[in-house]
Motif scaffolding. Structure first.
Motif, short mmCIF file in Angstrom:
data_model
loop_
_atom_site.label_atom_id
_atom_site.label_comp_id
_atom_site.label_asym_id
_atom_site.label_seq_id
_atom_site.Cartn_x
_atom_site.Cartn_y
_atom_site.Cartn_z
N ILE A 174 50.26 54.58 124.03
CA ILE A 174 49.38 53.67 123.30
C ILE A 174 48.27 54.49 122.65
O ILE A 174 48.01 55.63 123.07
N PRO A 175 47.62 53.94 121.63
CA PRO A 175 46.50 54.69 121.05
C PRO A 175 45.47 55.01 122.14
O PRO A 175 45.17 54.17 122.99
N ALA A 176 44.93 56.22 122.12
CA ALA A 176 43.99 56.63 123.16
C ALA A 176 42.79 55.69 123.23
O ALA A 176 42.27 55.44 124.32
N GLY B 211 46.03 48.43 118.00
CA GLY B 211 47.29 48.70 117.32
C GLY B 211 48.45 48.69 118.29
O GLY B 211 48.29 48.46 119.47
N SER B 212 49.61 48.96 117.78
CA SER B 212 50.82 48.90 118.59
C SER B 212 51.01 50.15 119.43
O SER B 212 50.58 51.23 119.07
N VAL C 172 56.35 42.80 116.59
CA VAL C 172 55.28 43.77 116.79
C VAL C 172 55.56 44.94 115.87
O VAL C 172 56.67 45.48 115.85
N PRO C 173 54.57 45.35 115.07
CA PRO C 173 54.82 46.48 114.16
C PRO C 173 54.96 47.80 114.92
O PRO C 173 54.51 47.92 116.07
N ALA C 174 55.56 48.74 114.28
CA ALA C 174 55.71 50.08 114.87
C ALA C 174 54.34 50.71 115.05
O ALA C 174 53.40 50.40 114.30
N PRO C 175 54.18 51.58 116.04
CA PRO C 175 52.90 52.26 116.24
C PRO C 175 52.51 53.08 115.01
O PRO C 175 53.37 53.60 114.29
N ALA C 176 51.20 53.20 114.79
CA ALA C 176 50.69 53.98 113.66
C ALA C 176 50.69 55.48 113.97
O ALA C 176 50.59 56.29 113.07
#
Length: 158
Positions: free
Chosen positions: A82-84, A58-59, A29-33
């Motif tokens: 997590i992304p809103a 996204g992550s 899993v990629p790192a969060p943006a």
């Protein structure tokens, strides 16, 4: 099995052989943006563990704060980010939810008994959920950290 194997002809045609289909290799899993937010204050010394998680936008990341890493397994204080856009903040639907302003943030707190078990809010485009572990695990109302300690953690998150 030995008798069956011994009964086979050593010159028998086995037919064409095929290489097995390769098993898919899981991709990490990629790192969060987004910029990961972290508390600058915790109620005791803790080891931090990070785990990325995929979301529909996204992550995300789960930060686990463990005061006794040598005494695992046990529940730990967690901060999920997590992304809103991927969030479905459901705490407001809980009948024991209250809304508070903590550190200038609009926070929904879930209470069980006298304890605060979780808090949800959005900060800098990131949806955060802080979860207080039960201590001992499974004992309703006996959360490890006080509501005031959770408020201080929330205030310190940058």
């Amino acid at each position: 099995l030995i008798q069956i194997a011994g009964s086979m002809s050593s010159t028998a045609e086995l037919g064409p052989t095929e290489l097995p289909i390769a098993q898919p290799t899981p991709s990490p899993v990629p790192a969060p943006a987004f910029r990961i937010l972290r508390p600058s204050w915790l109620p005791e010394a803790m080891t931090v563990r990070e785990q990325y998680e995929p979301t529909s936008h996204g992550s995300g990341i789960i930060l686990g704060f463990d005061p006794r890493p040598e005494d695992a397994p046990h529940d730990v204080l967690t901060l999920r980010e997590i992304p809103a856009a991927a969030a479905s903040l459901g705490a407001a639907d809980d009948p024991q939810a209250t809304r508070e302003t903590i550190g200038g943030r609009d926070v929904t707190i879930i209470r069980r008994g006298n304890g605060c078990v979780s808090a949800e809010w959005v900060q800098d485009g990131v949806a955060l959920t802080l979860t207080n572990p039960y201590d001992p695990p499974g004992e309703p109302g006996e959360v490890r950290y006080t509501c005031d300690q959770l408020r201080r953690i929330i205030e310190s998150i940058e």
